[in-house]
Design an enzyme around this catalytic site. Sequence first.
Site, PDB file in Angstrom:
ATOM      1  N   ASN A   1      41.185  32.700  38.150  1.00 37.64           N
ATOM      2  CA  ASN A   1      40.336  33.644  37.426  1.00 37.64           C
ATOM      3  C   ASN A   1      40.978  33.992  36.096  1.00 37.64           C
ATOM      4  O   ASN A   1      42.183  34.201  36.017  1.00 37.64           O
ATOM      5  CB  ASN A   1      40.145  34.907  38.264  1.00 37.64           C
ATOM      6  CG  ASN A   1      39.397  34.639  39.548  1.00 37.64           C
ATOM      7  OD1 ASN A   1      38.413  33.907  39.546  1.00 37.64           O
ATOM      8  ND2 ASN A   1      39.864  35.197  40.653  1.00 37.64           N
TER       9      ASN A   1
ATOM     10  N   HIS B   1      47.808  32.750  38.137  1.00 37.09           N
ATOM     11  CA  HIS B   1      47.927  32.337  39.536  1.00 37.09           C
ATOM     12  C   HIS B   1      46.784  31.406  39.866  1.00 37.09           C
ATOM     13  O   HIS B   1      45.660  31.595  39.413  1.00 37.09           O
ATOM     14  CB  HIS B   1      47.964  33.532  40.488  1.00 37.09           C
ATOM     15  CG  HIS B   1      46.902  34.557  40.249  1.00 37.09           C
ATOM     16  ND1 HIS B   1      46.953  35.442  39.198  1.00 37.09           N
ATOM     17  CD2 HIS B   1      45.747  34.827  40.915  1.00 37.09           C
ATOM     18  CE1 HIS B   1      45.884  36.224  39.232  1.00 37.09           C
ATOM     19  NE2 HIS B   1      45.133  35.859  40.248  1.00 37.09           N
TER      20      HIS B   1
ATOM     21  N   GLU C   1      42.322  40.104  38.257  1.00 40.45           N
ATOM     22  CA  GLU C   1      42.869  41.445  38.509  1.00 40.45           C
ATOM     23  C   GLU C   1      44.347  41.525  38.152  1.00 40.45           C
ATOM     24  O   GLU C   1      44.815  42.561  37.695  1.00 40.45           O
ATOM     25  CB  GLU C   1      42.685  41.817  39.981  1.00 40.45           C
ATOM     26  CG  GLU C   1      41.235  42.049  40.361  1.00 40.45           C
ATOM     27  CD  GLU C   1      41.040  42.277  41.856  1.00 40.45           C
ATOM     28  OE1 GLU C   1      42.028  42.167  42.610  1.00 40.45           O
ATOM     29  OE2 GLU C   1      39.894  42.543  42.242  1.00 40.45           O
ATOM     30  N   VAL C   2      45.079  40.466  38.426  1.00 47.15           N
ATOM     31  CA  VAL C   2      46.526  40.493  38.190  1.00 47.15           C
ATOM     32  C   VAL C   2      46.838  39.623  36.962  1.00 47.15           C
ATOM     33  O   VAL C   2      46.546  38.422  36.956  1.00 47.15           O
ATOM     34  CB  VAL C   2      47.297  39.970  39.423  1.00 47.15           C
ATOM     35  CG1 VAL C   2      48.802  39.992  39.150  1.00 47.15           C
ATOM     36  CG2 VAL C   2      46.970  40.804  40.651  1.00 47.15           C
TER      37      VAL C   2
ATOM     38  N   ASP D   1      47.995  35.289  50.062  1.00 43.17           N
ATOM     39  CA  ASP D   1      47.251  36.403  49.468  1.00 43.17           C
ATOM     40  C   ASP D   1      47.192  37.558  50.474  1.00 43.17           C
ATOM     41  O   ASP D   1      46.997  37.350  51.675  1.00 43.17           O
ATOM     42  CB  ASP D   1      45.825  35.951  49.092  1.00 43.17           C
ATOM     43  CG  ASP D   1      45.150  36.934  48.145  1.00 43.17           C
ATOM     44  OD1 ASP D   1      44.975  36.588  46.968  1.00 43.17           O
ATOM     45  OD2 ASP D   1      44.804  38.047  48.589  1.00 43.17           O
ATOM     46  N   ILE D   2      47.357  38.765  49.975  1.00 41.51           N
ATOM     47  CA  ILE D   2      47.393  39.949  50.835  1.00 41.51           C
ATOM     48  C   ILE D   2      46.005  40.258  51.417  1.00 41.51           C
ATOM     49  O   ILE D   2      45.897  40.950  52.431  1.00 41.51           O
ATOM     50  CB  ILE D   2      47.943  41.148  50.029  1.00 41.51           C
ATOM     51  CG1 ILE D   2      48.557  42.189  50.951  1.00 41.51           C
ATOM     52  CG2 ILE D   2      46.898  41.756  49.113  1.00 41.51           C
ATOM     53  CD1 ILE D   2      49.403  43.221  50.204  1.00 41.51           C
TER      54      ILE D   2
HETATM   55  P1  AMP Z   1      42.675  37.696  40.778  1.00 45.83           P
HETATM   56  O1  AMP Z   1      41.439  38.494  40.968  1.00 45.83           O
HETATM   57  O2  AMP Z   1      42.412  36.241  40.547  1.00 45.83           O
HETATM   58  O3  AMP Z   1      43.589  38.299  39.735  1.00 45.83           O
HETATM   59  O4  AMP Z   1      43.413  37.713  42.167  1.00 45.83           O
HETATM   60  C1  AMP Z   1      44.464  38.557  42.482  1.00 45.83           C
HETATM   61  C2  AMP Z   1      44.773  38.332  43.947  1.00 45.83           C
HETATM   62  O5  AMP Z   1      46.029  38.908  44.226  1.00 45.83           O
HETATM   63  C3  AMP Z   1      43.775  38.951  44.916  1.00 45.83           C
HETATM   64  O6  AMP Z   1      43.224  37.919  45.736  1.00 45.83           O
HETATM   65  C4  AMP Z   1      44.626  39.945  45.712  1.00 45.83           C
HETATM   66  O7  AMP Z   1      44.239  40.021  47.063  1.00 45.83           O
HETATM   67  C5  AMP Z   1      46.018  39.376  45.533  1.00 45.83           C
HETATM   68  N1  AMP Z   1      47.109  40.317  45.660  1.00 45.83           N
HETATM   69  C6  AMP Z   1      47.234  41.533  45.066  1.00 45.83           C
HETATM   70  N2  AMP Z   1      48.411  42.095  45.386  1.00 45.83           N
HETATM   71  C7  AMP Z   1      49.051  41.212  46.194  1.00 45.83           C
HETATM   72  C8  AMP Z   1      50.309  41.207  46.856  1.00 45.83           C
HETATM   73  N3  AMP Z   1      51.150  42.236  46.773  1.00 45.83           N
HETATM   74  N4  AMP Z   1      50.634  40.123  47.604  1.00 45.83           N
HETATM   75  C9  AMP Z   1      49.781  39.087  47.723  1.00 45.83           C
HETATM   76  N5  AMP Z   1      48.593  39.030  47.115  1.00 45.83           N
HETATM   77  C10 AMP Z   1      48.225  40.077  46.362  1.00 45.83           C
END
Ligand code: AMP
Length: 126
Positions: A97, A110, A105-106, A39-40
């Site tokens: 999530n 995941h 968020e994404v 995770d970033i």
């Molecule tokens: P969620 O809130 O469960 O959708 O988590 C999304 C996660 O993706 C967060 O913990 C971010 O820090 C992570 N994230 C977003 N962009 C990247 C990226 N380019 N590489 C790795 N992790 C990422």
Amino acid sequence: MPVSGLPPYDDNNIFARILRGEIPSKKVYEDEWALAFHDINPQAPVHVLVVPKGKYCSFADFSAQASAEEIAGFIRAVGKVANQLGLEAPGYRMLSNMGAHGGQEVPHLHIHLFGGRPLGRMIPGA
Ligand code: AMP
């Protein structure tokens, strides 16, 4: 077909772009079914994301629409990643999530794997 009431898969979400190799990631594992990378913005000493290679928005989408082979392959990959990171003996947390209340968020399924220290009970502040 999206799961009823949920938006369709967005091909330009950040994890789709990582899977296509358009943006870099710190890869820790890859097989036919899954990719795992750091995770970033880590929330624990170990914070790794495991994503299925198929186009699934969330656990709701994946559990309803993925084939049995994809589900088995992905779940086994999550287990292998935890094993390879040495998380099994000390223990770890896995979390996914889903949607607005889940804080997603994404919009590509995941699993978060957290470890490297005692993580406390369940949801902080609850
Ligand atoms: P969620 O809130 O469960 O959708 O988590 C999304 C996660 O993706 C967060 O913990 C971010 O820090 C992570 N994230 C977003 N962009 C990247 C990226 N380019 N590489 C790795 N992790 C990422």
